[in-house]
Write a protein that holds these residues in place. Structure first.
Motif, PDB file in Angstrom:
ATOM      1  N   ALA A 184     -32.438   7.684 -63.717  1.00 55.72           N
ATOM      2  CA  ALA A 184     -32.412   8.822 -64.643  1.00 55.72           C
ATOM      3  C   ALA A 184     -33.456   8.684 -65.737  1.00 55.72           C
ATOM      4  O   ALA A 184     -33.925   9.690 -66.282  1.00 55.72           O
ATOM      5  CB  ALA A 184     -31.023   8.953 -65.265  1.00 55.72           C
ATOM      6  N   THR A 185     -33.821   7.446 -66.079  1.00 52.60           N
ATOM      7  CA  THR A 185     -34.739   7.214 -67.197  1.00 52.60           C
ATOM      8  C   THR A 185     -36.128   6.786 -66.741  1.00 52.60           C
ATOM      9  O   THR A 185     -36.882   6.201 -67.520  1.00 52.60           O
ATOM     10  CB  THR A 185     -34.170   6.146 -68.143  1.00 52.60           C
ATOM     11  OG1 THR A 185     -33.918   4.942 -67.401  1.00 52.60           O
ATOM     12  CG2 THR A 185     -32.880   6.625 -68.785  1.00 52.60           C
ATOM     13  N   MET A 186     -36.472   7.070 -65.493  1.00 57.57           N
ATOM     14  CA  MET A 186     -37.832   6.781 -65.025  1.00 57.57           C
ATOM     15  C   MET A 186     -38.843   7.413 -65.988  1.00 57.57           C
ATOM     16  O   MET A 186     -38.730   8.569 -66.363  1.00 57.57           O
ATOM     17  CB  MET A 186     -38.050   7.340 -63.629  1.00 57.57           C
ATOM     18  CG  MET A 186     -37.354   6.577 -62.530  1.00 57.57           C
ATOM     19  SD  MET A 186     -38.098   4.957 -62.249  1.00 57.57           S
ATOM     20  CE  MET A 186     -37.277   4.499 -60.713  1.00 57.57           C
ATOM     21  N   GLY A 187     -39.831   6.627 -66.372  1.00 57.74           N
ATOM     22  CA  GLY A 187     -40.830   7.104 -67.319  1.00 57.74           C
ATOM     23  C   GLY A 187     -40.650   6.529 -68.708  1.00 57.74           C
ATOM     24  O   GLY A 187     -41.588   6.453 -69.494  1.00 57.74           O
ATOM     25  N   GLU A 188     -39.419   6.105 -69.029  1.00 55.21           N
ATOM     26  CA  GLU A 188     -39.152   5.520 -70.334  1.00 55.21           C
ATOM     27  C   GLU A 188     -39.675   4.088 -70.373  1.00 55.21           C
ATOM     28  O   GLU A 188     -39.832   3.436 -69.332  1.00 55.21           O
ATOM     29  CB  GLU A 188     -37.651   5.537 -70.622  1.00 55.21           C
ATOM     30  CG  GLU A 188     -37.285   5.170 -72.044  1.00 55.21           C
ATOM     31  CD  GLU A 188     -35.796   5.300 -72.322  1.00 55.21           C
ATOM     32  OE1 GLU A 188     -35.411   5.210 -73.499  1.00 55.21           O
ATOM     33  OE2 GLU A 188     -35.024   5.486 -71.362  1.00 55.21           O
ATOM     34  N   SER A 189     -39.932   3.597 -71.577  1.00 53.30           N
ATOM     35  CA  SER A 189     -40.338   2.203 -71.754  1.00 53.30           C
ATOM     36  C   SER A 189     -39.311   1.289 -71.116  1.00 53.30           C
ATOM     37  O   SER A 189     -38.105   1.420 -71.344  1.00 53.30           O
ATOM     38  CB  SER A 189     -40.462   1.885 -73.246  1.00 53.30           C
ATOM     39  OG  SER A 189     -40.630   0.508 -73.456  1.00 53.30           O
ATOM     40  N   LYS A 190     -39.776   0.344 -70.298  1.00 51.70           N
ATOM     41  CA  LYS A 190     -38.851  -0.496 -69.545  1.00 51.70           C
ATOM     42  C   LYS A 190     -37.998  -1.390 -70.443  1.00 51.70           C
ATOM     43  O   LYS A 190     -36.819  -1.600 -70.172  1.00 51.70           O
ATOM     44  CB  LYS A 190     -39.621  -1.329 -68.513  1.00 51.70           C
ATOM     45  CG  LYS A 190     -40.256  -0.479 -67.419  1.00 51.70           C
ATOM     46  CD  LYS A 190     -39.213   0.290 -66.630  1.00 51.70           C
ATOM     47  CE  LYS A 190     -39.813   1.230 -65.608  1.00 51.70           C
ATOM     48  NZ  LYS A 190     -40.321   2.475 -66.190  1.00 51.70           N
TER      49      LYS A 190
ATOM     50  N   ALA B 277     -66.203  17.376 -65.864  1.00 52.24           N
ATOM     51  CA  ALA B 277     -66.179  18.694 -66.502  1.00 52.24           C
ATOM     52  C   ALA B 277     -66.054  18.598 -68.020  1.00 52.24           C
ATOM     53  O   ALA B 277     -65.918  19.618 -68.699  1.00 52.24           O
ATOM     54  CB  ALA B 277     -65.024  19.512 -65.938  1.00 52.24           C
ATOM     55  N   GLY B 278     -66.059  17.375 -68.550  1.00 54.67           N
ATOM     56  CA  GLY B 278     -66.014  17.197 -69.997  1.00 54.67           C
ATOM     57  C   GLY B 278     -64.628  16.999 -70.568  1.00 54.67           C
ATOM     58  O   GLY B 278     -64.459  16.984 -71.794  1.00 54.67           O
ATOM     59  N   ILE B 279     -63.608  16.858 -69.718  1.00 52.58           N
ATOM     60  CA  ILE B 279     -62.244  16.600 -70.177  1.00 52.58           C
ATOM     61  C   ILE B 279     -62.016  15.092 -70.193  1.00 52.58           C
ATOM     62  O   ILE B 279     -62.196  14.419 -69.177  1.00 52.58           O
ATOM     63  CB  ILE B 279     -61.212  17.277 -69.264  1.00 52.58           C
ATOM     64  CG1 ILE B 279     -61.371  18.800 -69.327  1.00 52.58           C
ATOM     65  CG2 ILE B 279     -59.791  16.875 -69.652  1.00 52.58           C
ATOM     66  CD1 ILE B 279     -60.449  19.553 -68.379  1.00 52.58           C
ATOM     67  N   LYS B 280     -61.624  14.556 -71.331  1.00 50.20           N
ATOM     68  CA  LYS B 280     -61.323  13.135 -71.408  1.00 50.20           C
ATOM     69  C   LYS B 280     -59.961  12.867 -70.774  1.00 50.20           C
ATOM     70  O   LYS B 280     -59.074  13.727 -70.777  1.00 50.20           O
ATOM     71  CB  LYS B 280     -61.361  12.663 -72.858  1.00 50.20           C
ATOM     72  CG  LYS B 280     -62.773  12.733 -73.438  1.00 50.20           C
ATOM     73  CD  LYS B 280     -62.833  12.267 -74.867  1.00 50.20           C
ATOM     74  CE  LYS B 280     -64.269  12.347 -75.384  1.00 50.20           C
ATOM     75  NZ  LYS B 280     -64.360  11.962 -76.810  1.00 50.20           N
ATOM     76  N   VAL B 281     -59.801  11.659 -70.233  1.00 56.69           N
ATOM     77  CA  VAL B 281     -58.586  11.313 -69.503  1.00 56.69           C
ATOM     78  C   VAL B 281     -58.009  10.007 -70.034  1.00 56.69           C
ATOM     79  O   VAL B 281     -58.723   9.011 -70.184  1.00 56.69           O
ATOM     80  CB  VAL B 281     -58.859  11.172 -67.988  1.00 56.69           C
ATOM     81  CG1 VAL B 281     -57.596  10.726 -67.257  1.00 56.69           C
ATOM     82  CG2 VAL B 281     -59.364  12.508 -67.415  1.00 56.69           C
ATOM     83  N   ALA B 282     -56.713  10.026 -70.317  1.00 54.20           N
ATOM     84  CA  ALA B 282     -55.971   8.824 -70.690  1.00 54.20           C
ATOM     85  C   ALA B 282     -54.896   8.575 -69.650  1.00 54.20           C
ATOM     86  O   ALA B 282     -54.180   9.500 -69.257  1.00 54.20           O
ATOM     87  CB  ALA B 282     -55.346   8.988 -72.069  1.00 54.20           C
ATOM     88  N   LEU B 283     -54.768   7.330 -69.199  1.00 53.15           N
ATOM     89  CA  LEU B 283     -53.697   6.931 -68.289  1.00 53.15           C
ATOM     90  C   LEU B 283     -52.617   6.227 -69.102  1.00 53.15           C
ATOM     91  O   LEU B 283     -52.909   5.283 -69.837  1.00 53.15           O
ATOM     92  CB  LEU B 283     -54.226   5.997 -67.207  1.00 53.15           C
ATOM     93  CG  LEU B 283     -55.234   6.586 -66.214  1.00 53.15           C
ATOM     94  CD1 LEU B 283     -55.767   5.498 -65.290  1.00 53.15           C
ATOM     95  CD2 LEU B 283     -54.599   7.720 -65.405  1.00 53.15           C
ATOM     96  N   THR B 284     -51.362   6.675 -68.965  1.00 52.63           N
ATOM     97  CA  THR B 284     -50.273   6.112 -69.748  1.00 52.63           C
ATOM     98  C   THR B 284     -49.164   5.605 -68.833  1.00 52.63           C
ATOM     99  O   THR B 284     -49.057   5.999 -67.678  1.00 52.63           O
ATOM    100  CB  THR B 284     -49.687   7.153 -70.715  1.00 52.63           C
ATOM    101  OG1 THR B 284     -49.126   8.245 -69.967  1.00 52.63           O
ATOM    102  CG2 THR B 284     -50.755   7.684 -71.662  1.00 52.63           C
ATOM    103  N   THR B 285     -48.308   4.735 -69.397  1.00 53.79           N
ATOM    104  CA  THR B 285     -47.255   4.115 -68.598  1.00 53.79           C
ATOM    105  C   THR B 285     -46.081   3.733 -69.478  1.00 53.79           C
ATOM    106  O   THR B 285     -46.231   3.608 -70.706  1.00 53.79           O
ATOM    107  CB  THR B 285     -47.801   2.858 -67.890  1.00 53.79           C
ATOM    108  OG1 THR B 285     -46.801   2.327 -67.025  1.00 53.79           O
ATOM    109  CG2 THR B 285     -48.208   1.795 -68.888  1.00 53.79           C
ATOM    110  N   GLY B 286     -44.926   3.532 -68.842  1.00 58.33           N
ATOM    111  CA  GLY B 286     -43.783   2.954 -69.528  1.00 58.33           C
ATOM    112  C   GLY B 286     -43.721   1.451 -69.356  1.00 58.33           C
ATOM    113  O   GLY B 286     -42.852   0.788 -69.920  1.00 58.33           O
TER     114      GLY B 286
END
Length: 228
Positions: free
Chosen positions: A51-57, A107-116
């Motif tokens: 249920a909490t997938m994505g939250e800080s582990k 195309a000029g859009i910056k990208v950040a990769l994030t994780t829990g």
């Protein structure tokens, strides 16, 4: 439509295949705390993990075990187990993920990769995929202050990339927590992808403005609809 200048993309389930790795690592972490597979307590905990997938582990383990020492021990065991799975070649990119990042940046859009996950786990995944230089920025909860569903990682990405307004940010993920994070941050686009933990109803309940079959559909959303 907003002029999107920054895309904040989740990793596991969104750009990186999960393939059950989180649950497998949890099994080992729980066993180390005396929670045997198949029991009622184990099933309750596993339901919370799902249920909490994505939250800080570490936040998840604090909820499950209460005691800080047990939570930290479980988190360390989880990371060790997850690292072993990554090192065993079980980590793979979702189709079109790297190409999507390249197209957005082109195309000029910056990208950040994030994780829990923690920083050490995030770096392990990036190295396994050869993604160390794929995005403009990578962030974990410790880099920003708090993990999802708080807006900290999105707002940190905005500040570090010099993006002018939250309305110029697109947040993309596979869980309700990702969607809540985007909403809490005031992002102009909050897109849910159907390649990970949560289905349409959970993503929409979290506040998704768009649903995509996969991350490969993101350039069409952000570029072909006049958002640039």
């Amino acid at each position: 439509m907003h002029d999107i200048r920054l895309a904040v993309l989740d990793m596991a389930g969104t750009t990186v295949a999960d393939d059950g790795l989180v649950e497998q690592a949890f099994e080992q972490a729980a066993a180390g705390q005396g929670v045997a597979a198949g029991g009622a307590e184990h099933e309750r905990m596993l339901a919370h993990v799902r249920a909490t997938m994505g939250e800080s582990k570490i936040t998840v383990f604090r909820h499950l075990f209460g005691d800080e020492d047990r939570a930290q021990a479980a988190n360390r065991a989880f990371e060790t187990a997850y690292h072993d799975l990554v090192d065993d070649g079980r980590c793979r990119a979702l189709p079109g993920a790297a190409e999507t990042v390249a197209e957005l940046r082109g195309a000029g859009i910056k990208v950040a990769l994030t994780t829990g996950f923690s920083r050490v786990t995030q770096d392990r995944i990036l190295a396994a995929l050869g993604w160390q230089d794929l995005a403009d920025l990578t962030l974990c909860p410790a880099d920003a202050g708090r993990g999802r569903p708080h807006p900290d990682m999105v707002l940190t990405a905005l500040l570090r990339t010099g993006t002018d307004a939250v309305q110029q940010v697109a947040v993309v993920g596979d869980t309700g927590y990702d969607m809540l994070t985007g909403r809490h941050a005031g992002a102009g686009v909050v897109a849910g992808v159907l390649t990970g933990a949560h289905r349409e109803d959970r993503l929409l309940a979290g506040g998704a403005t768009h649903l995509l079959p996969s991350i490969a559909g993101l350039p069409a959303l952000l570029l072909a609809r006049g958002e640039r």
